[in-house]
Design a protein around this motif. Structure first.
Motif, PDB file in Angstrom:
ATOM      1  N   ALA A  21       1.072  -1.049   0.344  1.00  0.00           N
ATOM      2  CA  ALA A  21       0.180  -0.032   0.168  1.00  0.00           C
ATOM      3  C   ALA A  21       0.958   1.302   0.250  1.00  0.00           C
ATOM      4  CB  ALA A  21      -1.091  -0.401   0.856  1.00  0.00           C
ATOM      5  N   PHE A  22       0.524   2.228  -0.435  1.00  0.00           N
ATOM      6  CA  PHE A  22       0.889   3.670  -0.083  1.00  0.00           C
ATOM      7  C   PHE A  22       1.456   4.405   0.455  1.00  0.00           C
ATOM      8  CE2 PHE A  22       1.948   4.586  -5.389  1.00  0.00           C
ATOM      9  CZ  PHE A  22       2.724   3.666  -5.135  1.00  0.00           C
ATOM     10  N   GLU A  23       1.476   4.882   1.199  1.00  0.00           N
ATOM     11  CA  GLU A  23       1.176   6.805   2.147  1.00  0.00           C
ATOM     12  C   GLU A  23       1.023   7.299   1.969  1.00  0.00           C
ATOM     13  OE1 GLU A  23       3.506   4.948   5.865  1.00  0.00           O
ATOM     14  OE2 GLU A  23       3.077   3.371   5.782  1.00  0.00           O
ATOM     15  N   TYR A  24       1.183   8.508   1.988  1.00  0.00           N
ATOM     16  CA  TYR A  24       0.617   9.920   0.997  1.00  0.00           C
ATOM     17  C   TYR A  24       2.050  10.055   0.510  1.00  0.00           C
ATOM     18  CZ  TYR A  24       2.925  12.735   3.996  1.00  0.00           C
ATOM     19  OH  TYR A  24       4.376  13.581   5.861  1.00  0.00           O
ATOM     20  N   ARG A  25       3.793   9.822   1.159  1.00  0.00           N
ATOM     21  CA  ARG A  25       5.048  10.303   0.839  1.00  0.00           C
ATOM     22  C   ARG A  25       4.888   9.079  -0.440  1.00  0.00           C
ATOM     23  NH1 ARG A  25       6.462  10.460   6.336  1.00  0.00           N
ATOM     24  NH2 ARG A  25       6.410  12.829   6.769  1.00  0.00           N
ATOM     25  N   VAL A  38       2.893  17.044  -6.475  1.00  0.00           N
ATOM     26  CA  VAL A  38       1.914  16.992  -5.452  1.00  0.00           C
ATOM     27  C   VAL A  38       1.882  17.115  -4.120  1.00  0.00           C
ATOM     28  CG1 VAL A  38      -0.755  15.228  -4.833  1.00  0.00           C
ATOM     29  CG2 VAL A  38       0.636  14.883  -6.757  1.00  0.00           C
ATOM     30  N   SER A  39       1.765  17.942  -3.452  1.00  0.00           N
ATOM     31  CA  SER A  39       1.813  18.694  -2.196  1.00  0.00           C
ATOM     32  C   SER A  39       0.901  17.200  -1.324  1.00  0.00           C
ATOM     33  CB  SER A  39       1.301  19.611  -1.063  1.00  0.00           C
ATOM     34  OG  SER A  39      -0.145  19.703  -1.405  1.00  0.00           O
ATOM     35  N   HIS A  40       1.366  17.949   0.053  1.00  0.00           N
ATOM     36  CA  HIS A  40       1.462  16.604   1.296  1.00  0.00           C
ATOM     37  C   HIS A  40      -0.362  16.403   1.450  1.00  0.00           C
ATOM     38  CE1 HIS A  40       1.006  15.890   5.826  1.00  0.00           C
ATOM     39  NE2 HIS A  40      -0.212  14.831   5.251  1.00  0.00           N
ATOM     40  N   PRO A  41      -0.947  17.505   1.390  1.00  0.00           N
ATOM     41  CA  PRO A  41      -2.239  17.280   1.714  1.00  0.00           C
ATOM     42  C   PRO A  41      -3.654  16.644   0.634  1.00  0.00           C
ATOM     43  CG  PRO A  41      -1.265  19.606   2.533  1.00  0.00           C
ATOM     44  CD  PRO A  41      -0.380  19.121   1.981  1.00  0.00           C
ATOM     45  N   VAL A  42      -2.779  17.555  -0.699  1.00  0.00           N
ATOM     46  CA  VAL A  42      -3.192  16.836  -1.938  1.00  0.00           C
ATOM     47  C   VAL A  42      -3.102  15.537  -1.855  1.00  0.00           C
ATOM     48  CG1 VAL A  42      -3.554  16.253  -3.932  1.00  0.00           C
ATOM     49  CG2 VAL A  42      -3.207  19.025  -3.063  1.00  0.00           C
ATOM     50  N   ALA A  43      -1.871  14.463  -1.168  1.00  0.00           N
ATOM     51  CA  ALA A  43      -1.907  13.191  -1.579  1.00  0.00           C
ATOM     52  C   ALA A  43      -3.034  12.418  -0.560  1.00  0.00           C
ATOM     53  CB  ALA A  43      -0.559  13.207  -1.128  1.00  0.00           C
ATOM     54  N   ALA A  44      -2.849  13.648   0.893  1.00  0.00           N
ATOM     55  CA  ALA A  44      -3.883  12.535   1.480  1.00  0.00           C
ATOM     56  C   ALA A  44      -5.165  12.804   1.166  1.00  0.00           C
ATOM     57  CB  ALA A  44      -3.322  14.119   3.258  1.00  0.00           C
ATOM     58  N   ASN A  45      -5.558  13.632   0.520  1.00  0.00           N
ATOM     59  CA  ASN A  45      -6.569  13.576  -0.090  1.00  0.00           C
ATOM     60  C   ASN A  45      -6.613  13.061  -0.739  1.00  0.00           C
ATOM     61  OD1 ASN A  45      -9.564  14.984   0.356  1.00  0.00           O
ATOM     62  ND2 ASN A  45      -9.445  15.766  -2.216  1.00  0.00           N
ATOM     63  N   LEU A  46      -6.684  13.010  -1.841  1.00  0.00           N
ATOM     64  CA  LEU A  46      -6.368  11.696  -2.678  1.00  0.00           C
ATOM     65  C   LEU A  46      -6.030  10.118  -2.254  1.00  0.00           C
ATOM     66  CD1 LEU A  46      -3.806  12.780  -5.794  1.00  0.00           C
ATOM     67  CD2 LEU A  46      -6.275  13.123  -5.887  1.00  0.00           C
ATOM     68  N   ILE A  47      -5.546   9.916  -0.987  1.00  0.00           N
ATOM     69  CA  ILE A  47      -5.626   8.399  -0.496  1.00  0.00           C
ATOM     70  C   ILE A  47      -7.093   8.694   0.201  1.00  0.00           C
ATOM     71  CG2 ILE A  47      -5.020   7.811   1.617  1.00  0.00           C
ATOM     72  CD1 ILE A  47      -1.734   8.482   0.650  1.00  0.00           C
ATOM     73  N   LYS A  48      -7.773   9.541   0.433  1.00  0.00           N
ATOM     74  CA  LYS A  48      -9.159   9.701   1.475  1.00  0.00           C
ATOM     75  C   LYS A  48     -10.157   9.169   0.166  1.00  0.00           C
ATOM     76  CE  LYS A  48      -8.282  12.253   5.106  1.00  0.00           C
ATOM     77  NZ  LYS A  48      -8.539  13.587   5.933  1.00  0.00           N
ATOM     78  N   GLN A  49      -9.723   9.885  -0.550  1.00  0.00           N
ATOM     79  CA  GLN A  49     -10.914   9.591  -2.343  1.00  0.00           C
ATOM     80  C   GLN A  49     -10.734   8.342  -2.639  1.00  0.00           C
ATOM     81  OE1 GLN A  49     -10.160  12.649  -4.565  1.00  0.00           O
ATOM     82  NE2 GLN A  49     -10.951  14.599  -3.089  1.00  0.00           N
ATOM     83  N   TYR A  50      -9.658   7.957  -2.918  1.00  0.00           N
ATOM     84  CA  TYR A  50      -9.911   6.708  -2.635  1.00  0.00           C
ATOM     85  C   TYR A  50      -9.193   5.539  -2.463  1.00  0.00           C
ATOM     86  CZ  TYR A  50      -9.282   9.154  -8.310  1.00  0.00           C
ATOM     87  OH  TYR A  50      -9.784   9.700  -8.843  1.00  0.00           O
ATOM     88  N   ASP A  52     -10.470   3.028  -0.583  1.00  0.00           N
ATOM     89  CA  ASP A  52     -12.204   1.667  -0.586  1.00  0.00           C
ATOM     90  C   ASP A  52     -12.590   1.008   0.256  1.00  0.00           C
ATOM     91  OD1 ASP A  52     -12.808   2.979  -3.479  1.00  0.00           O
ATOM     92  OD2 ASP A  52     -11.871   1.224  -4.504  1.00  0.00           O
ATOM     93  N   THR A  53     -11.403   0.373   0.911  1.00  0.00           N
ATOM     94  CA  THR A  53     -10.998  -0.726   2.574  1.00  0.00           C
ATOM     95  C   THR A  53     -11.496   0.464   3.405  1.00  0.00           C
ATOM     96  OG1 THR A  53      -8.607  -0.094   2.396  1.00  0.00           O
ATOM     97  CG2 THR A  53      -9.511  -1.715   0.918  1.00  0.00           C
ATOM     98  N   PRO A  54     -11.907   1.520   3.546  1.00  0.00           N
ATOM     99  CA  PRO A  54     -10.885   1.989   3.821  1.00  0.00           C
ATOM    100  C   PRO A  54      -9.543   1.896   5.395  1.00  0.00           C
ATOM    101  CG  PRO A  54     -12.864   2.836   5.196  1.00  0.00           C
ATOM    102  CD  PRO A  54     -13.427   1.370   4.607  1.00  0.00           C
ATOM    103  N   ASP A  55      -8.979   2.226   4.524  1.00  0.00           N
ATOM    104  CA  ASP A  55      -7.313   1.498   5.805  1.00  0.00           C
ATOM    105  C   ASP A  55      -6.835   2.838   5.737  1.00  0.00           C
ATOM    106  OD1 ASP A  55      -6.318   1.078   3.047  1.00  0.00           O
ATOM    107  OD2 ASP A  55      -5.594  -0.551   3.267  1.00  0.00           O
ATOM    108  N   GLY A  56      -6.986   3.939   4.988  1.00  0.00           N
ATOM    109  CA  GLY A  56      -5.960   4.755   4.767  1.00  0.00           C
ATOM    110  C   GLY A  56      -4.359   5.057   4.561  1.00  0.00           C
ATOM    111  N   LYS A  57      -4.626   3.609   3.779  1.00  0.00           N
ATOM    112  CA  LYS A  57      -3.820   3.481   2.875  1.00  0.00           C
ATOM    113  C   LYS A  57      -4.044   3.451   1.025  1.00  0.00           C
ATOM    114  CE  LYS A  57      -1.181   2.003   6.210  1.00  0.00           C
ATOM    115  NZ  LYS A  57       0.168   0.780   6.385  1.00  0.00           N
ATOM    116  N   MET A  58      -2.967   3.698  -0.231  1.00  0.00           N
ATOM    117  CA  MET A  58      -4.146   3.081  -1.437  1.00  0.00           C
ATOM    118  C   MET A  58      -3.267   1.660  -1.709  1.00  0.00           C
ATOM    119  SD  MET A  58      -3.944   5.436  -4.368  1.00  0.00           S
ATOM    120  CE  MET A  58      -4.755   6.605  -4.039  1.00  0.00           C
ATOM    121  N   GLN A  59      -4.115   1.327  -2.169  1.00  0.00           N
ATOM    122  CA  GLN A  59      -3.482  -0.462  -2.627  1.00  0.00           C
ATOM    123  C   GLN A  59      -3.749  -0.028  -4.330  1.00  0.00           C
ATOM    124  OE1 GLN A  59      -5.384  -0.206   0.015  1.00  0.00           O
ATOM    125  NE2 GLN A  59      -4.742  -1.417   1.436  1.00  0.00           N
ATOM    126  N   LEU A  60      -3.213  -1.132  -5.136  1.00  0.00           N
ATOM    127  CA  LEU A  60      -2.967  -1.361  -6.494  1.00  0.00           C
ATOM    128  C   LEU A  60      -3.786  -1.012  -7.450  1.00  0.00           C
ATOM    129  CD1 LEU A  60      -1.001  -1.706  -8.460  1.00  0.00           C
ATOM    130  CD2 LEU A  60      -1.337  -3.800  -8.048  1.00  0.00           C
TER     131      LEU A  60
END
Length: 83
Positions: A21-25, A38-50, A52-60
């Motif tokens: 999984a991806f963390e914001y960095r 991409v700034s930190h706030p934008v990356a964090a927001n994208l993770i929230k938007q995408y 689906d699990t929701p676990d705070g991380k972005m899977q493949l």
């Protein structure tokens, strides 16, 4: 969702913690490779938007959905193309 091989390779490369999984960095670095600064706030927001699990991380598959939408012109207003 079938994920293209080039996205699988990119995900594996930027998943530095190798936790699947991806963390914001990690997301920021991957998106910079695609030409988006991409700034930190934008990356964090994208993770929230995408996230689906929701676990705070972005899977493949979530990353592949984001990239697919970027390629189709979605979300570009939220991201700043690199010069």
């Amino acid at each position: 969702m079938d994920v293209p091989e080039h996205l699988k390779a990119m995900f594996a490369h930027f998943d530095r913690t190798k936790n699947g999984a991806f963390e914001y960095r990690e997301l920021r670095d991957a998106l910079r490779t695609l030409g988006y600064d991409v700034s930190h706030p934008v990356a964090a927001n994208l993770i929230k938007q995408y996230d689906d699990t929701p676990d705070g991380k972005m899977q493949l598959t979530e990353f592949a959905t984001l990239v697919n939408q970027l390629e189709q012109g979605f979300m570009r207003s939220a991201l700043t193309p690199m010069k």
